[in-house]
Each structure stands twice: as structure tokens, then as C-alpha cells.
Design an enzyme around this catalytic site. Sequence first.
Site, PDB file in Angstrom:
ATOM      1  N   HIS A  37       0.767  -1.244   0.000  1.00 57.32           N
ATOM      2  CA  HIS A  37       0.000   0.000   0.000  1.00 57.32           C
ATOM      3  C   HIS A  37       0.799   1.296   0.000  1.00 57.32           C
ATOM      4  CE1 HIS A  37      -3.544  -2.410   0.427  1.00 57.32           C
ATOM      5  NE2 HIS A  37      -3.053  -2.981   1.521  1.00 57.32           N
ATOM      6  N   HIS A 144      -3.173  -3.354   7.921  1.00 61.96           N
ATOM      7  CA  HIS A 144      -4.220  -3.670   6.942  1.00 61.96           C
ATOM      8  C   HIS A 144      -4.910  -2.378   6.527  1.00 61.96           C
ATOM      9  CE1 HIS A 144      -7.673  -5.614   5.075  1.00 61.96           C
ATOM     10  NE2 HIS A 144      -8.476  -4.932   5.869  1.00 61.96           N
TER      11      HIS A 144
END
Length: 149
Positions: A37, A144
Site C-alpha cells: 500500500h 491492513h
Amino acid sequence: MGLEKSLILFPLFVLLLGWVQPSLGKESSAQKFERQHMDSSGSSNNSPTYCNQMMKSRSMTKESCKPVNTFVHEPLEDVQAICSQENVTCKNGNRNCYKSSSALHITDCHLKGNSKYPNCNYNTNQYQKHIIVACDGNPYVPVHLDATV
């Protein structure tokens, strides 16, 4: 005498190696979050091939095409700081999610409908949105990406 010592130490060495080896090279949840990410180097620069390049270079097209992914174009420290911002409920019901206090520069990658592995082709879209991350560990860091809002 030297041979006897070697015969005793060798099995201990093998036992120790078998115990330590599984943890060597294993990616932590925080490292996986960064790989999947984080792209602090900038934005996708409106390049239509950004997602194709990034998804491949970040190992998200090795065994299958990951259908959706978001890259965050902010300093890692700023994203880690989200873990001390507004606490929200995660999609799975857990309470370890946090919402960014400001909108961040992100790029969403969505697998094109006609795309099939190993030729993974993605649509690339840039946004400024808040992100919600799940945090864990010590230090307490993102593990996450739960949502963008």
C-alpha cells in the site's frame, strides 16, 4: 577430542537452525502493508500503466491477479500516525481500526473485467480520500488497509 565435540555440536546446530529458519525471510504484517500500500515517492502521475507496473513490482500478480488495491502517496510516518487518530470499527467488527484525520493522496487499482492471469491489467484512478487502517503490534503500526472514504 575435536571430532567428539563436533559430533555433539553438529546436531545442536541443526536443531537450532531448524528452530530459527522458519522466521527468517518471513514478511511481517507491517512489512506486507508497506509493500502492498505505500508509495511515498509520489503519485501515479496520471499514468494509465501505473497500476500494472506497481502491482507487478510489488508481487501482487505472482500466482493470481489481486482484484483491487490502493496505494497511498504520503510519507510512511504520516500513515503510521493514523494509528493514534479517530478509532472506528473495522469492516470485520474488530475495534483496532483508525480513520485518517485528513484526506490523503491515493491511487486505486481495479482489475479490468476482461483481464486474466498472468496478463493482469488494471484501471488506475487517483483520489484524495480518508483511509481507514487496522493497527497492531509494538510499535502500534498499520497492518491492513480496511477502507477508503
